[in-house]
Design a protein around this motif. Structure first.
Motif, mmCIF file in Angstrom:
data_model
loop_
_atom_site.group_PDB
_atom_site.id
_atom_site.type_symbol
_atom_site.label_atom_id
_atom_site.label_comp_id
_atom_site.label_asym_id
_atom_site.label_seq_id
_atom_site.Cartn_x
_atom_site.Cartn_y
_atom_site.Cartn_z
ATOM 1 N N ARG A 1 -5.066 -1.463 -3.562
ATOM 2 C CA ARG A 1 -3.846 -2.123 -3.123
ATOM 3 C C ARG A 1 -3.098 -2.672 -4.336
ATOM 4 N NH1 ARG A 1 -4.952 0.097 0.850
ATOM 5 N NH2 ARG A 1 -4.929 -0.622 3.021
ATOM 6 N N CYS B 1 0.842 -1.196 0.000
ATOM 7 C CA CYS B 1 0.000 0.000 0.000
ATOM 8 C C CYS B 1 0.878 1.247 0.000
ATOM 9 C CB CYS B 1 -0.926 0.008 1.216
ATOM 10 S SG CYS B 1 -0.061 0.036 2.806
ATOM 11 N N LYS C 1 -0.712 -8.245 6.164
ATOM 12 C CA LYS C 1 -1.508 -8.742 5.039
ATOM 13 C C LYS C 1 -0.645 -9.657 4.160
ATOM 14 C CE LYS C 1 -5.190 -6.462 6.205
ATOM 15 N NZ LYS C 1 -6.419 -7.160 6.654
ATOM 16 N N ASP D 1 1.918 -3.814 3.375
ATOM 17 C CA ASP D 1 0.659 -3.647 4.100
ATOM 18 C C ASP D 1 0.745 -4.569 5.321
ATOM 19 O OD1 ASP D 1 -1.851 -2.972 4.865
ATOM 20 O OD2 ASP D 1 -2.865 -3.698 3.066
ATOM 21 N N GLU D 2 0.969 -3.975 6.467
ATOM 22 C CA GLU D 2 1.288 -4.714 7.682
ATOM 23 C C GLU D 2 0.305 -5.849 7.973
ATOM 24 O OE1 GLU D 2 4.057 -5.441 10.484
ATOM 25 O OE2 GLU D 2 4.108 -3.686 9.165
#
Length: 211
Positions: free
Chosen positions: A126, A84, A98, A95-96
């Motif tokens: 995204r 992201c 994910k 994206d932490e």
């Protein structure tokens, strides 16, 4: 005073007479609406977005498949991951949280493709990498797929920024053979859509499930 009224009437009649011609001219011209820099400052700066070293490292790890990898390395290998824009819109970052690891398969993840679909935010954009495992009529294959997720429900500003920043991350992902832009869950729910991207009618299974 009477002369003023006569002049005003003449001007008004002239404008009314010219109106049909103006409308006709507009019909034959294409009008392009560009983002106002004052309303969407981030969209105008998107070309300067940078890709962080962590994102590049993840891509390189997913791209290179080590034949002699031990079991711990295999478990930590990423099956899918989301990227992201940072809060200041200057960098493309991980994206932490994910991600799907190979070690998750068969434990917390039964169907990696469906879990990947569930990871995508319903109302924002995204970028993603998905390591697809599939079979054709001839052989079994693995290929990385770069996915640009831009749902119709995402804010216009977000879609503009992500679209204009896509080239920045694609340039870092050298060697990607498959790219897929998705604009809604309906395009993702049926895994046959991804199978068609990978090999058309020659693909018979995706992630172990028949097409």
């Amino acid at each position: 005073m009477r002369a003023c009224f006569v002049h005003a009437a003449a001007v008004g009649n002239a404008l009314l007479g010219a109106l049909p011609q103006c409308i006709k001219s507009i019909r034959h011209r294409s009008i392009q609406f560009l983002p106002d820099p004052e309303l969407f400052p981030a969209a105008t700066m998107a070309s300067g977005v940078k890709v962080t070293d962590e994102v590049i490292a993840v891509f390189n790890d997913m791209k290179v498949r080590k034949a002699q990898a031990n079991e711990d390395e295999k478990r930590k290998r990423k099956k899918a991951i989301l990227f992201c824009l940072s809060k200041d819109l200057k960098n493309i970052v991980l994206d932490e949280g994910k991600e799907i690891l190979l070690g998750d398969l068969g434990n917390t993840v039964m169907d990696p493709y469906q879990d990947f679909v569930k990871m995508l935010p319903p109302d924002d954009c995204r970028y993603a990498l998905y390591d697809a495992t599939y079979e054709t009529k001839e052989t079994k294959k693995e290929d990385l797929v770069f996915i640009f997720w831009a749902p119709d429900s995402a804010p216009l500003k977000s879609k503009m920024i992500y679209a204009s920043s896509k080239d920045a991350i694609k340039r870092k992902f050298e060697g990607i053979k498959h790219e897929w832009q998705v604009n809604g869950l309906e395009d993702l729910k049926d895994r046959r859509t991804l199978a068609e991207k990978l090999g058309g009618s020659s693909v018979v299974t995706l992630e172990g499930s028949p097409i």
